[in-house]
Design an enzyme around this catalytic site. Structure first.
Site, PDB file in Angstrom:
ATOM      1  N   GLN A 142       1.275  -9.159  -6.240  1.00 46.47           N
ATOM      2  CA  GLN A 142       0.876 -10.564  -6.380  1.00 46.47           C
ATOM      3  C   GLN A 142       1.849 -11.383  -7.229  1.00 46.47           C
ATOM      4  OE1 GLN A 142      -1.499 -12.284  -4.859  1.00 46.47           O
ATOM      5  NE2 GLN A 142      -2.436 -10.554  -3.790  1.00 46.47           N
ATOM      6  N   CYS A 189     -17.843  -6.571   1.788  1.00 44.36           N
ATOM      7  CA  CYS A 189     -18.921  -6.139   2.658  1.00 44.36           C
ATOM      8  C   CYS A 189     -18.653  -4.690   3.055  1.00 44.36           C
ATOM      9  CB  CYS A 189     -18.935  -7.017   3.901  1.00 44.36           C
ATOM     10  SG  CYS A 189     -20.508  -6.963   4.727  1.00 44.36           S
ATOM     11  N   THR A 233      13.516   5.174  11.158  1.00 40.92           N
ATOM     12  CA  THR A 233      14.484   4.105  11.425  1.00 40.92           C
ATOM     13  C   THR A 233      14.017   2.824  10.745  1.00 40.92           C
ATOM     14  OG1 THR A 233      15.040   5.136  13.507  1.00 40.92           O
ATOM     15  CG2 THR A 233      15.628   2.809  13.274  1.00 40.92           C
ATOM     16  N   SER A 277       5.510  -6.508  -1.852  1.00 37.24           N
ATOM     17  CA  SER A 277       5.155  -6.649  -0.442  1.00 37.24           C
ATOM     18  C   SER A 277       5.636  -8.009   0.059  1.00 37.24           C
ATOM     19  CB  SER A 277       3.632  -6.548  -0.302  1.00 37.24           C
ATOM     20  OG  SER A 277       3.261  -6.689   1.035  1.00 37.24           O
ATOM     21  N   ALA A 278       6.359  -8.011   1.193  1.00 35.21           N
ATOM     22  CA  ALA A 278       6.996  -9.249   1.663  1.00 35.21           C
ATOM     23  C   ALA A 278       6.003 -10.307   2.136  1.00 35.21           C
ATOM     24  CB  ALA A 278       7.983  -8.929   2.786  1.00 35.21           C
ATOM     25  N   HIS A 279       4.865  -9.865   2.678  1.00 37.98           N
ATOM     26  CA  HIS A 279       3.975 -10.872   3.272  1.00 37.98           C
ATOM     27  C   HIS A 279       3.206 -11.691   2.233  1.00 37.98           C
ATOM     28  CE1 HIS A 279      -0.208  -9.079   3.129  1.00 37.98           C
ATOM     29  NE2 HIS A 279       0.473  -7.969   2.940  1.00 37.98           N
ATOM     30  N   ASN A 282      -5.188  -9.568  -8.130  1.00 38.09           N
ATOM     31  CA  ASN A 282      -5.250 -10.350  -6.891  1.00 38.09           C
ATOM     32  C   ASN A 282      -6.515 -11.181  -6.774  1.00 38.09           C
ATOM     33  OD1 ASN A 282      -5.889  -7.410  -6.714  1.00 38.09           O
ATOM     34  ND2 ASN A 282      -6.901  -8.050  -4.833  1.00 38.09           N
ATOM     35  N   THR A 307       0.845  -1.207   0.000  1.00 39.40           N
ATOM     36  CA  THR A 307       0.000   0.000   0.000  1.00 39.40           C
ATOM     37  C   THR A 307       0.876   1.251   0.000  1.00 39.40           C
ATOM     38  OG1 THR A 307      -1.728  -1.187   1.178  1.00 39.40           O
ATOM     39  CG2 THR A 307      -1.819   1.215   1.271  1.00 39.40           C
TER      40      THR A 307
HETATM   41  C1  LIG Z   1      -2.418  -6.288  -5.843  1.00 37.03           C
HETATM   42  C2  LIG Z   1      -2.212  -5.775  -4.457  1.00 37.03           C
HETATM   43  N1  LIG Z   1      -1.719  -4.542  -4.279  1.00 37.03           N
HETATM   44  C3  LIG Z   1      -1.490  -4.044  -3.053  1.00 37.03           C
HETATM   45  C4  LIG Z   1      -1.781  -4.764  -1.919  1.00 37.03           C
HETATM   46  C5  LIG Z   1      -1.515  -4.165  -0.573  1.00 37.03           C
HETATM   47  O1  LIG Z   1      -0.330  -4.692  -0.012  1.00 37.03           O
HETATM   48  P1  LIG Z   1      -0.017  -4.560   1.547  1.00 37.03           P
HETATM   49  O2  LIG Z   1      -0.959  -5.458   2.271  1.00 37.03           O
HETATM   50  O3  LIG Z   1       1.418  -5.003   1.696  1.00 37.03           O
HETATM   51  O4  LIG Z   1      -0.181  -3.122   1.905  1.00 37.03           O
HETATM   52  C6  LIG Z   1      -2.329  -6.054  -2.047  1.00 37.03           C
HETATM   53  C7  LIG Z   1      -2.705  -6.834  -0.856  1.00 37.03           C
HETATM   54  O5  LIG Z   1      -3.656  -7.590  -0.862  1.00 37.03           O
HETATM   55  C8  LIG Z   1      -2.533  -6.572  -3.350  1.00 37.03           C
HETATM   56  O6  LIG Z   1      -3.034  -7.805  -3.542  1.00 37.03           O
END
Ligand SMILES: Cc1ncc(COP(=O)(O)O)c(C=O)c1O
Length: 393
Positions: free
Chosen positions: A186, A332, A244, A206-208, A151, A72
């Site tokens: 993604q 929702c 930091t 995004s790492a997660h 996604n 994000t």
């Molecule tokens: C295509 C896409 N962009 C951005 C994001 C947001 O990433 P983050 O959760 O690391 O802020 C997501 C998370 O679902 C995503 O699927």
């Protein structure tokens, strides 16, 4: 009950090897990377090693990677940072109607500042037509932002072709912009990425989403592209992102990127096999069901099907009670269940869009879990259809 997790697009579990690599940085190696003493230098070195690994994942240079708090922030940084770089004037951004909210909302914000935003449609398979980009480029276009893969329904966008079109436009008009950004949240770690081949100037990660920790991401910024920082403070990240550094998370991201690169081809092949197995089982065993999103230009781990006559939420809740986690194509908001903007952009009838169910697979998914999911879903569909007011032919 041993649960089956099929929602890897929402987030991935942390890989144990990533956790192991991070652990010393949560305990003994705690220095501030800006400090000049030994503890600081240790932390700084760890960040630079991680930066190299993240850069290697997308064939970038380490100095082109800026660590952020996630996808994000990277998206916000790219869109607002490029916009603010230009002097006051009339500008245009081109994006698509299927972007994540982390693109759509910054776009809305920029519209409130007077920037024109064009939202390109997609075809029934969820693909942007590169010619639509060409048709909409003007001298006022400062940025094009099209996601690498969606996604929700997994369609992989023609980023390379769009990159070529933008490059031709710039050459013809002898300009350094429009800049080209892609949201690769993604795809980073899931598809081969070479930023030079894609022709992008900025790319979000995004790492997660690749077995790393939450709260850490990166923005690739091509050498020479100027951007306005929106976090002001210290001089971290080459003066572009103050605060930091989150050293343990950055180290974890680096390890996750390294593992993803090592296993990319193998994992893609493995997941594509499982994906197609699940798609075939669902479409063959459930009448009046359909696949959403392109069948081939598709993320290796994404299955998005609409099951006629039932709401996705009802299936999700029933599967959850059976120990299976998945997702739907609805959101929702204000207590009203409405189909997601992505399902609507595909041109689906609202009932079909409401019946969408998303399974996203990952590194730890096993064939037995696919079979168990189908086995559990079939009676759920039968039961829900019996009580559904919608007719199923
Ligand atoms: C295509 C896409 N962009 C951005 C994001 C947001 O990433 P983050 O959760 O690391 O802020 C997501 C998370 O679902 C995503 O699927």
């Amino acid at each position: 009950m041993r649960r089956i997790y099929l929602d890897y697009a929402a987030t991935t579990p942390i890989d144990p090897r990533v956790l192991k690599t991070m652990t010393p940085y949560l305990r003994s190696v705690f220095g501030n990377p800006s400090s000049l003493h030994y503890e600081g230098i240790q932390a700084k070195n760890a960040i630079e090693q991680a930066r190299q690994k993240v850069a290697q994942l997308i064939a970038a240079k380490p100095e082109e990677i800026i660590f952020t708090s996630g996808g994000t922030e990277s998206n916000n940084f790219a869109l607002k940072g490029i916009f603010y770089q230009f002097p006051r004037g009339e500008y245009q951004i081109i994006t698509s109607s299927i972007e994540h909210h982390a693109i759509l909302e910054p776009c809305k914000f920029l519209e409130s500042l007077g920037c024109k935003v064009i939202y390109l449609p997609v075809d029934k398979d969820g693909l942007v037509n590169p010619e639509d980009v060409r048709k909409n480029l003007t001298s006022q276009t400062i940025l094009v932002s099209i996601m690498h893969a969606n996604n929700e329904m997994g369609a992989i966008q023609p980023i390379e072709e769009i990159g070529k079109i933008i490059s031709e436009f710039k050459q013809k008009n002898n300009k350094s912009y429009p800049y080209f950004h892609t949201d690769a949240v993604q795809t980073a770690g899931h598809l081969p990425i070479n930023v030079n081949d894609l022709g992008v100037d900025l790319l979000s990660m995004s790492a997660h989403k690749l077995y790393g920790p939450k709260g850490i991401g990166a923005l690739y910024l091509k050498k020479g592209v100027k951007i306005k920082p929106f976090m002001h403070g210290g001089e971290q990240e080459n003066n572009l992102r103050a605060s930091t550094e989150n050293v343990p998370a950055i180290v974890g991201f680096g390890k996750a990127a390294e593992l993803a690169k090592e296993n990319l081809e193998k994992e893609m092949k493995y997941l594509t096999g499982l994906r197609d197995d699940l798609i075939n089982q669902l479409l063959n065993k459930i009448k009046n069901s359909q696949l959403n999103g392109h069948s081939v230009k598709r993320l290796p781990n994404n299955i998005n099907v609409s099951i006629g006559g039932i709401e996705g939420e009802a299936m999700l809740v029933s599967l959850d009670l059976k120990g299976i986690a998945c997702s739907t194509g609805s959101a929702c908001s204000s207590n009203i269940l409405k189909p997601s903007h992505v399902m609507m952009a595909l041109g689906l009838e609202p009932e079909i869009a409401h019946g969408s169910l998303r399974f996203t697979l990952g590194r730890f998914t096993r064939k037995s879990e696919i079979d168990l999911t189908v086995k559990n879903l079939l009676p759920i569909v039968e039961r829900l259809r019996k009580i559904s007011p919608l007719k199923v032919i």
